[in-house]
Design a protein around this motif. Structure first.
Motif, PDB file in Angstrom:
ATOM      1  N   LEU A 248      -4.970  12.679   6.716  1.00  0.00           N
ATOM      2  CA  LEU A 248      -5.501  11.659   5.808  1.00  0.00           C
ATOM      3  C   LEU A 248      -4.657  11.545   4.539  1.00  0.00           C
ATOM      4  N   LYS A 249      -4.162  12.667   4.030  1.00  0.00           N
ATOM      5  CA  LYS A 249      -3.305  12.631   2.846  1.00  0.00           C
ATOM      6  C   LYS A 249      -1.961  11.973   3.168  1.00  0.00           C
ATOM      7  N   LEU A 250      -1.395  12.322   4.330  1.00  0.00           N
ATOM      8  CA  LEU A 250      -0.096  11.761   4.715  1.00  0.00           C
ATOM      9  C   LEU A 250      -0.170  10.257   4.937  1.00  0.00           C
ATOM     10  N   ARG A 251      -1.274   9.788   5.468  1.00  0.00           N
ATOM     11  CA  ARG A 251      -1.436   8.346   5.685  1.00  0.00           C
ATOM     12  C   ARG A 251      -1.281   7.562   4.386  1.00  0.00           C
ATOM     13  N   LYS A 252      -1.699   8.197   3.267  1.00  0.00           N
ATOM     14  CA  LYS A 252      -1.671   7.491   1.989  1.00  0.00           C
ATOM     15  C   LYS A 252      -0.270   7.407   1.384  1.00  0.00           C
ATOM     16  N   VAL A 253       0.604   8.353   1.766  1.00  0.00           N
ATOM     17  CA  VAL A 253       1.912   8.402   1.111  1.00  0.00           C
ATOM     18  C   VAL A 253       3.076   7.995   2.015  1.00  0.00           C
ATOM     19  N   VAL A 254       2.881   8.061   3.329  1.00  0.00           N
ATOM     20  CA  VAL A 254       3.965   7.720   4.260  1.00  0.00           C
ATOM     21  C   VAL A 254       3.978   6.211   4.490  1.00  0.00           C
ATOM     22  N   PRO A 255       5.108   5.563   4.380  1.00  0.00           N
ATOM     23  CA  PRO A 255       5.189   4.111   4.619  1.00  0.00           C
ATOM     24  C   PRO A 255       4.719   3.744   6.030  1.00  0.00           C
ATOM     25  N   ASN A 256       4.069   2.596   6.150  1.00  0.00           N
ATOM     26  CA  ASN A 256       3.537   2.154   7.443  1.00  0.00           C
ATOM     27  C   ASN A 256       4.611   2.031   8.512  1.00  0.00           C
ATOM     28  N   SER A 257       5.840   1.726   8.102  1.00  0.00           N
ATOM     29  CA  SER A 257       6.916   1.511   9.068  1.00  0.00           C
ATOM     30  C   SER A 257       7.240   2.764   9.881  1.00  0.00           C
ATOM     31  N   VAL A 258       7.027   3.942   9.305  1.00  0.00           N
ATOM     32  CA  VAL A 258       7.328   5.192  10.019  1.00  0.00           C
ATOM     33  C   VAL A 258       6.083   6.064  10.201  1.00  0.00           C
ATOM     34  N   SER A 259       4.929   5.536   9.802  1.00  0.00           N
ATOM     35  CA  SER A 259       3.692   6.321   9.845  1.00  0.00           C
ATOM     36  C   SER A 259       3.365   6.814  11.255  1.00  0.00           C
TER      37      SER A 259
END
Length: 480
Positions: A248-259
């Motif tokens: 959940l934390k990573l979803r907020k900071v990782v760009p959608n293009s490489v999520s």
């Protein structure tokens, strides 16, 4: 005009009107309200409504017991109130706004373990049946079991272990899935995380004690033991929580293009490593500590006192919602000891509540209106669903609830004093005997008789005393 229209109108008025309803949904027997201002609900007026069997507040929700007609009544109510149909998840989220910290913790535990209960009940019944055919020597003058003399039953015994093993040995898979589901993380990754805790590559948790050389992963600078966590509860919960937090934390900071690539990798791989290096060993120690304390308490010289207290207070715990915590303890006892001596007391408490209702059916046998509530409530209670009995009858009068608590106390002392163990959580009423280990079937049957007879007799006795008469007058006054 629908028969539910008038009671729906009365309930809407007593609840404080549509403007006081934040969320409303229903379960098998109850309407569940999250109210903007709970103080506006007129409980006495609500309980006077003919269709209502009782009310209580639990988990931040104001709940109105309707019975088996709740679905039809709910449809009429939301149409009249002008509120939309709402999911149970939305109701839970809204309800948490009205909870304190302890209530929130209990609600989270309930959300994790409730989806697992059907599997655990099935598993308990299967293990109980396997014990009956594989352990009880019924044939050839009490020297052989059904499995010993019949190839068919031997095959059944072996086949059923396929299901039992899937439920109990691979329980961490269900727990990590339930945690991921609860937290809003990827459920499939939660399942995969659970599999990494019970993989066939790992040394089975049940074989650790008898193994001199434990296999390990060698990273050159460090080694990690290859130990599985079959049937372990706390390691799975900890792993599930860490994974969900990371994702959940990573979803907020990782760009959608490489999520899609980065988030699963960076959340799952570190969690699996932490699970085997830190979380697993710590969780195993904590789980052993909890199970040792409970088991030692129940088997010590003062075990009878622990049993008496638990048997007496379990029904009130149901009202508060604290009873959900026993699921985790039962599962931990099962993983450490191969069974649980806590769950039999829960089944006996449910039976005792049903027996008190049976006594009220006898006392009010000429009251046809009362029997429409009490007979279905008693049947439901004997099958493990206690709310209609407790809130619709026993708490309404008071003295039946007390009689049931006393009967549960005596039955619990007999159960614990005799060392009764259940294979697993089962059906929390009379069918619960099918989950009891075969060597304790007779003594548990005796405890069941006590849980039936004592509440029945005490309820009738109390009804003829000042306590009973006071409770009866009070209920009549409130209904006027």
């Amino acid at each position: 005009m629908s028969k539910y229209q008038e009671p729906a109108k009365e309930l809407l008025e007593a609840i404080g009107g549509s403007e006081n309803i934040s969320v409303v949904t229903h379960c098998a027997t109850r309407m569940r309200f999250v109210l903007k201002d709970p103080a506006k609900a007129d409980v006495e007026q609500i309980e006077r409504i003919k269709l209502v069997k009782g009310t209580f507040t639990q988990g931040g929700q104001f709940q109105v017991i309707i019975g088996n007609e709740v679905s039809s009544f709910y449809n009429e109510f939301i149409k009249m109130a002008g509120v939309s149909d709402t999911s149970k998840e939305d109701a839970k989220i809204a309800a948490k706004q009205n909870m304190n910290l302890l209530q929130k913790i209990i609600a989270h535990l309930a959300d994790i373990f409730t989806p697992l209960i059907p599997a655990l009940v099935v598993g308990g019944l299967i293990l109980g049946f396997r014990n009956v055919i594989g352990d009880i020597k019924l044939l050839e003058d009490g020297t052989k079991t059904l499995v010993d003399v019949s190839q068919f039953w031997s095959g059944v015994h072996a086949f059923l272990w396929l299901i039992g093993e899937a439920i109990f040995h691979f329980l961490p898979v269900g727990i990590t899935w339930a945690v991921a589901r609860k937290m809003g993380a990827s459920q499939i990754l939660g399942i995969i995380l659970g599999i990494t805790l019970v993989s066939p590559q790992l040394l089975n948790a049940y074989a650790v004690a008898g193994t001199e050389e434990i296999p390990f992963w060698d990273f050159g600078f460090a080694t990690v033991d290859m130990i599985g966590y079959q049937a372990q509860v706390i390691p799975a919960i900890l792993a599930g929580l860490v994974f969900s937090f990371l994702e959940l934390k990573l979803r907020k900071v990782v760009p959608n293009s490489v999520s899609m690539i980065v988030v699963p990798f960076l959340s799952l791989v570190p969690t699996v490593l932490l699970a085997h290096v830190v979380l697993g060993p710590i969780g195993w120690m904590a789980g052993s500590w909890v199970s040792d304390i409970v088991y030692s308490g129940l088997t010590s010289a003062f075990g009878w006192l622990f049993a008496a207290i638990f048997g007496f207070v379990y029904a009130p715990l149901v009202i508060t919602g604290l009873h959900h915590m026993t699921n985790a303890i039962d599962l931990q006892l099962m993983s450490e000891l191969g069974g649980t001596n806590l769950w039999p007391m829960i089944a006996l408490s449910n039976i005792a509540q049903g027996s008190a209702v049976m006594a009220m059916i006898y006392i009010n046998r000429k009251d046809e209106e009362e029997k429409q509530v009490s007979i279905p409530a008693a049947i439901s209670c004997y099958l493990g669903v206690t709310e209609p009995a407790m809130f619709g009858i026993n708490l309404k009068y008071g003295y039946p609830f007390l009689a049931a608590m006393i009967g549960s106390l005596v039955a619990a002392v007999i159960s614990v004093g005799s060392g009764v163990m259940a294979n697993s959580i089962g059906v929390g009423g009379i069918p619960g005997i099918l989950s009891i280990q075969s060597s304790y079937l007779v003594v548990f049957a005796l405890a069941m008789v006590v849980a039936i007879v004592i509440p029945f007799i005490l309820t009738i006795v109390f009804a003829k005393t000042k306590i009973g008469k006071m409770s009866f007058k009070k209920s009549k006054t409130e209904a006027a």
